[in-house]
Design a protein around this motif. Structure first.
Motif, PDB file in Angstrom:
ATOM      1  N   LEU A  37      78.669  94.522  97.697  1.00 19.32           N
ATOM      2  CA  LEU A  37      79.682  95.549  97.483  1.00 19.32           C
ATOM      3  C   LEU A  37      80.149  95.537  96.025  1.00 19.32           C
ATOM      4  CD1 LEU A  37      81.313  97.749  98.879  1.00 19.32           C
ATOM      5  CD2 LEU A  37      83.074  96.050  99.381  1.00 19.32           C
ATOM      6  N   ALA A  38      80.267  94.353  95.447  1.00 15.16           N
ATOM      7  CA  ALA A  38      80.639  94.251  94.037  1.00 15.16           C
ATOM      8  C   ALA A  38      79.569  94.866  93.146  1.00 15.16           C
ATOM      9  CB  ALA A  38      80.872  92.786  93.662  1.00 15.16           C
ATOM     10  N   VAL A  39      78.321  94.666  93.502  1.00 15.68           N
ATOM     11  CA  VAL A  39      77.219  95.255  92.738  1.00 15.68           C
ATOM     12  C   VAL A  39      77.254  96.773  92.832  1.00 15.68           C
ATOM     13  CG1 VAL A  39      74.704  95.468  92.594  1.00 15.68           C
ATOM     14  CG2 VAL A  39      75.757  93.216  92.909  1.00 15.68           C
ATOM     15  N   ALA A  40      77.516  97.287  94.021  1.00 13.36           N
ATOM     16  CA  ALA A  40      77.598  98.741  94.195  1.00 13.36           C
ATOM     17  C   ALA A  40      78.693  99.319  93.306  1.00 13.36           C
ATOM     18  CB  ALA A  40      77.851  99.081  95.663  1.00 13.36           C
ATOM     19  N   LEU A  41      79.830  98.635  93.231  1.00  7.12           N
ATOM     20  CA  LEU A  41      80.905  99.104  92.371  1.00  7.12           C
ATOM     21  C   LEU A  41      80.503  99.021  90.906  1.00  7.12           C
ATOM     22  CD1 LEU A  41      83.721 100.058  91.738  1.00  7.12           C
ATOM     23  CD2 LEU A  41      84.555  97.718  92.066  1.00  7.12           C
ATOM     24  N   ALA A  42      79.817  97.947  90.516  1.00  8.17           N
ATOM     25  CA  ALA A  42      79.378  97.808  89.125  1.00  8.17           C
ATOM     26  C   ALA A  42      78.471  98.966  88.723  1.00  8.17           C
ATOM     27  CB  ALA A  42      78.662  96.475  88.931  1.00  8.17           C
ATOM     28  N   MET A  43      77.592  99.384  89.611  1.00  3.48           N
ATOM     29  CA  MET A  43      76.703 100.507  89.305  1.00  3.48           C
ATOM     30  C   MET A  43      77.482 101.817  89.191  1.00  3.48           C
ATOM     31  SD  MET A  43      74.007  99.032  88.795  1.00  3.48           S
ATOM     32  CE  MET A  43      73.283  97.422  89.109  1.00  3.48           C
ATOM     33  N   GLU A  44      78.510 101.972  90.004  1.00  5.04           N
ATOM     34  CA  GLU A  44      79.358 103.167  89.902  1.00  5.04           C
ATOM     35  C   GLU A  44      80.075 103.177  88.546  1.00  5.04           C
ATOM     36  OE1 GLU A  44      79.913 105.753  91.849  1.00  5.04           O
ATOM     37  OE2 GLU A  44      78.587 105.157  93.484  1.00  5.04           O
ATOM     38  N   ILE A  45      80.545 102.014  88.127  1.00  2.18           N
ATOM     39  CA  ILE A  45      81.236 101.930  86.839  1.00  2.18           C
ATOM     40  C   ILE A  45      80.269 102.239  85.696  1.00  2.18           C
ATOM     41  CG2 ILE A  45      82.435 100.354  85.264  1.00  2.18           C
ATOM     42  CD1 ILE A  45      83.603  98.955  87.696  1.00  2.18           C
ATOM     43  N   MET A  46      79.027 101.757  85.796  1.00  7.82           N
ATOM     44  CA  MET A  46      78.044 102.031  84.752  1.00  7.82           C
ATOM     45  C   MET A  46      77.741 103.523  84.656  1.00  7.82           C
ATOM     46  SD  MET A  46      77.243  99.592  82.800  1.00  7.82           S
ATOM     47  CE  MET A  46      75.979 100.575  82.021  1.00  7.82           C
ATOM     48  N   LYS A  47      77.685 104.210  85.783  1.00  6.43           N
ATOM     49  CA  LYS A  47      77.483 105.662  85.747  1.00  6.43           C
ATOM     50  C   LYS A  47      78.628 106.342  85.015  1.00  6.43           C
ATOM     51  CE  LYS A  47      74.835 105.980  90.073  1.00  6.43           C
ATOM     52  NZ  LYS A  47      74.830 106.518  91.465  1.00  6.43           N
ATOM     53  N   ASP A  48      79.829 105.859  85.276  1.00 10.76           N
ATOM     54  CA  ASP A  48      80.997 106.421  84.605  1.00 10.76           C
ATOM     55  C   ASP A  48      80.955 106.128  83.108  1.00 10.76           C
ATOM     56  OD1 ASP A  48      83.744 107.656  84.808  1.00 10.76           O
ATOM     57  OD2 ASP A  48      84.293 105.698  83.999  1.00 10.76           O
ATOM     58  N   ILE A  49      80.488 104.935  82.734  1.00 10.65           N
ATOM     59  CA  ILE A  49      80.378 104.588  81.316  1.00 10.65           C
ATOM     60  C   ILE A  49      79.351 105.469  80.622  1.00 10.65           C
ATOM     61  CG2 ILE A  49      79.596 102.774  79.738  1.00 10.65           C
ATOM     62  CD1 ILE A  49      80.905 100.743  81.576  1.00 10.65           C
ATOM     63  N   ASN A  50      78.218 105.721  81.284  1.00  5.55           N
ATOM     64  CA  ASN A  50      77.175 106.550  80.683  1.00  5.55           C
ATOM     65  C   ASN A  50      77.649 107.975  80.429  1.00  5.55           C
ATOM     66  OD1 ASN A  50      75.297 104.477  80.621  1.00  5.55           O
ATOM     67  ND2 ASN A  50      74.502 104.945  82.651  1.00  5.55           N
ATOM     68  N   SER A  51      78.572 108.450  81.237  1.00  3.13           N
ATOM     69  CA  SER A  51      79.042 109.824  81.077  1.00  3.13           C
ATOM     70  C   SER A  51      80.360 109.915  80.316  1.00  3.13           C
ATOM     71  CB  SER A  51      79.200 110.491  82.453  1.00  3.13           C
ATOM     72  OG  SER A  51      80.153 109.800  83.249  1.00  3.13           O
ATOM     73  N   GLN A  52      81.244 108.914  80.475  1.00  4.56           N
ATOM     74  CA  GLN A  52      82.576 109.005  79.891  1.00  4.56           C
ATOM     75  C   GLN A  52      82.923 107.831  78.977  1.00  4.56           C
ATOM     76  OE1 GLN A  52      84.535 111.641  80.401  1.00  4.56           O
ATOM     77  NE2 GLN A  52      83.102 112.600  81.829  1.00  4.56           N
ATOM     78  N   GLY A  53      81.998 106.899  78.798  1.00  2.00           N
ATOM     79  CA  GLY A  53      82.331 105.692  78.036  1.00  2.00           C
ATOM     80  C   GLY A  53      82.792 105.956  76.620  1.00  2.00           C
ATOM     81  N   ALA A  54      82.137 106.900  75.922  1.00  2.31           N
ATOM     82  CA  ALA A  54      82.515 107.182  74.537  1.00  2.31           C
ATOM     83  C   ALA A  54      83.951 107.668  74.438  1.00  2.31           C
ATOM     84  CB  ALA A  54      81.552 108.208  73.947  1.00  2.31           C
ATOM     85  N   THR A  55      84.431 108.363  75.468  1.00  2.37           N
ATOM     86  CA  THR A  55      85.818 108.856  75.472  1.00  2.37           C
ATOM     87  C   THR A  55      86.804 107.700  75.427  1.00  2.37           C
ATOM     88  OG1 THR A  55      85.111 110.758  76.782  1.00  2.37           O
ATOM     89  CG2 THR A  55      87.464 110.288  76.726  1.00  2.37           C
ATOM     90  N   PHE A  56      86.453 106.575  76.015  1.00  3.00           N
ATOM     91  CA  PHE A  56      87.352 105.426  76.081  1.00  3.00           C
ATOM     92  C   PHE A  56      87.005 104.361  75.036  1.00  3.00           C
ATOM     93  CE2 PHE A  56      87.613 107.461  80.171  1.00  3.00           C
ATOM     94  CZ  PHE A  56      88.965 107.425  80.444  1.00  3.00           C
ATOM     95  N   GLY A  57      86.119 104.681  74.110  1.00  2.00           N
ATOM     96  CA  GLY A  57      85.780 103.740  73.051  1.00  2.00           C
ATOM     97  C   GLY A  57      84.772 102.697  73.454  1.00  2.00           C
ATOM     98  N   ILE A  58      83.974 102.958  74.480  1.00  2.00           N
ATOM     99  CA  ILE A  58      82.932 102.017  74.915  1.00  2.00           C
ATOM    100  C   ILE A  58      81.602 102.485  74.335  1.00  2.00           C
ATOM    101  CG2 ILE A  58      81.721 101.014  76.886  1.00  2.00           C
ATOM    102  CD1 ILE A  58      84.243 101.510  78.539  1.00  2.00           C
ATOM    103  N   THR A  59      80.947 101.635  73.561  1.00  2.00           N
ATOM    104  CA  THR A  59      79.684 102.004  72.934  1.00  2.00           C
ATOM    105  C   THR A  59      78.468 101.566  73.742  1.00  2.00           C
ATOM    106  OG1 THR A  59      79.653  99.948  71.647  1.00  2.00           O
ATOM    107  CG2 THR A  59      80.716 101.864  70.642  1.00  2.00           C
ATOM    108  N   GLU A  60      78.629 100.534  74.551  1.00  2.00           N
ATOM    109  CA  GLU A  60      77.489 100.046  75.340  1.00  2.00           C
ATOM    110  C   GLU A  60      77.999  99.194  76.487  1.00  2.00           C
ATOM    111  OE1 GLU A  60      73.469  97.287  74.769  1.00  2.00           O
ATOM    112  OE2 GLU A  60      74.388  98.245  73.026  1.00  2.00           O
ATOM    113  N   GLY A  61      77.315  99.259  77.600  1.00  2.00           N
ATOM    114  CA  GLY A  61      77.672  98.439  78.749  1.00  2.00           C
ATOM    115  C   GLY A  61      76.446  97.779  79.351  1.00  2.00           C
ATOM    116  N   GLU A  62      76.607  96.547  79.773  1.00  2.51           N
ATOM    117  CA  GLU A  62      75.515  95.813  80.427  1.00  2.51           C
ATOM    118  C   GLU A  62      76.033  95.188  81.716  1.00  2.51           C
ATOM    119  OE1 GLU A  62      73.691  91.680  79.417  1.00  2.51           O
ATOM    120  OE2 GLU A  62      72.562  93.157  78.252  1.00  2.51           O
ATOM    121  N   VAL A  63      75.231  95.252  82.769  1.00  2.00           N
ATOM    122  CA  VAL A  63      75.613  94.708  84.066  1.00  2.00           C
ATOM    123  C   VAL A  63      74.712  93.542  84.422  1.00  2.00           C
ATOM    124  CG1 VAL A  63      75.901  95.178  86.524  1.00  2.00           C
ATOM    125  CG2 VAL A  63      76.415  96.955  84.870  1.00  2.00           C
TER     126      VAL A  63
END
Length: 488
Positions: free
Chosen positions: A343-369
């Protein structure tokens, strides 16, 4: 009080940010409080070897060689009291000791009851602290989940000891100084180092903080939007050793567990490592994840810890403009067996999708899981985040620059392409169609039809001996070598 909490909420909220998910922000602000759990109160049954408070037919014994401060909240009748050589009793408004007449009390079997060793509690024990974002959360039990290093007070935290309590905290540290924002003892809050140092010189201060001689109270909170490092990494081994005295790490059901930075136990679950810019706001992003995911029924059971940690040495220094720290997000679930961590992994993947689409808005340049479940471990790197897009643009520019350089070299003649066979065939074909190709003007020296007699070119026959003519042109004769040896 409600108005004060509302004002606090808006003070923590960054300017220019929408408020569509404002209610979710009430849990987080940059100030963090850490409250000490154990005490040396007389009424605390866990402080006595028989697991109960002394009664009228008991002989009360304090270990003679121990130093202790004891808070007494109410009145007690006792048969006998043996005190240590160095101790103090702090009495509440209605507290007193009275001699017992020896009459039996219900549930009291009488006998000797001994106060436990007060020196067993250490500052760097993560099991002895509770973390909250406001003092009101102490009443509601709304505690923060953190990695073990951050369970102990960090450099910018405010430390709380309950107003009506006594304690004794040992400081067995690998660091020479302890930096805090503030510290509250017996209802008094110390916000500067001078006042607290004066308190440590009192008898109560010496009994409650026997080793805290290098503590510094600064009254400074973390001033970086991206958060501050905790500062407890130098005591990591000590923190873990104290933890394992009381608790065992959970059984690991994944093949390759993760080891989050600052955590003492390997885990099945997921961690996200985020690289960020100066616009990243730790609390704003934490609140976003809380609102979008952890407040939903599907992920409500997941524990999340977010903190700033040093960047791994393997990648430090590759990009001088990047920060030397990263943001670590730890996700744990309550699943067991083959489902551990899923379940934690499923949430991590959801967060990564959000980072790929909205990460730059929040100052995130790269994410790794990194993930670890009951069946194995994997690593996933974020796609087209702000940093990935920038990298792609730079790569394209380098390719264009290389192509332009090749064209420039070709135009200067420095670089030539080899003649291809099919081009030679095409040239011969053109000669057949159009007749002999034009060879340009005649060169009187290298013309293949040059006559043998060249009047006016050479004045004597001796000069002609040094020149040889053939159907292919003119060459000069070297008198040192016999020419016939080289003519076949």
């Amino acid at each position: 009080m409600a108005l004060q909490r509302l004002l606090l909420l808006f003070l923590c909220f960054p300017a220019g940010v929408g408020t569509s998910w404002l209610p979710a922000l009430s849990g987080f602000c940059s100030a963090v409080y850490k409250q000490w759990i154990p005490d040396t109160n007389y009424e605390n049954s866990s402080n006595w070897d028989r697991g109960r408070v002394p009664c009228a037919t008991d002989r009360v014994v304090f270990l003679p060689e121990k130093k202790v401060s004891v808070y007494v909240e109410s009145s007690h009748s006792i048969l006998d009291l043996n005190l240590p050589r160095d101790a103090e009793f702090i009495f509440g408004h209605d507290a007193e000791f009275a001699a017992s007449n020896g009459a039996q009390e219900p549930g009291c079997d009488g006998g000797t009851i001994t106060f436990r060793d007060p020196d067993e509690h250490q500052w760097y024990d993560p099991t002895l602290w509770q973390a909250v974002v406001s003092e009101d959360d102490l009443d509601t039990g709304h505690y923060l989940f953190t990695v073990h290093e951050e369970s102990v007070p960090c450099h910018h935290d405010s430390v709380l000891f309950r107003p009506q309590s006594s304690f004794r905290v040992g400081m067995d540290s690998d660091d020479q100084s302890l930096i805090l924002r503030s510290i509250s003892v017996l209802g008094t809050k110390f916000i500067n180092d001078k006042d607290f140092q004066e308190f440590l010189k009192t008898n109560t201060g010496k009994l409650q903080f026997p080793d805290l001689t290098a503590i510094q109270v600064t009254n400074e909170r973390c001033r970086e939007k991206s958060g501050c490092e905790c500062g407890n990494s130098v005591n990591h081994n000590r923190i873990c050793a104290n933890l394992l005295k009381h608790l065992e790490c959970p059984a690991i059901e994944c093949r390759e567990p993760l080891n989050p930075v600052g955590h003492c136990c390997p885990i099945c679950g997921a961690t996200l490592t985020l690289q960020y810019t100066e616009t990243f706001d730790l609390e704003l992003y934490r609140n976003r994840l809380q609102h979008l995911y952890l407040n939903t029924p599907m992920y409500s059971s997941i524990q999340m810890a977010m903190s700033k940690v040093p960047k791994a040495p393997a990648i430090t220094g590759l990009h001088q403009r990047e920060a030397a720290t990263v943001i670590q997000v730890l996700l744990l679930d309550q699943q067991t067996g083959e489902n551990a961590g899923r379940l934690a992994v499923a949430l991590a993947m959801e967060i990564m999708k959000d980072i790929n689409s909205q990460g730059a808005t929040f100052g995130i340049t790269e994410g790794e899981v990194q993930t670890a479940t009951g069946s194995g471990s994997e690593r996933h790197t974020g796609g087209m985040t702000g940093g990935a897009i920038a990298g792609t643009v730079v790569t394209l520019l380098l390719l264009l620059l290389g192509l332009a350089s090749l064209v420039a070299l070709f135009m200067r003649g420095t670089l030539r392409f080899p003649t291809l066979p099919f081009l030679k065939k095409a040239d011969r074909h053109m000669e057949t169609l159009g007749g002999p190709t034009d060879k340009g003007f005649d060169n009187p020296i290298f013309d293949t039809d040059m006559p043998m007699d060249l009047p006016g070119l050479y004045s004597t026959n001796e000069a002609l001996k040094t020149v040889s003519y053939s159907s292919s042109g003119v060459h000069f004769v070297n008198p040192v070598y016999d020419e016939t040896e080289f003519n076949i």
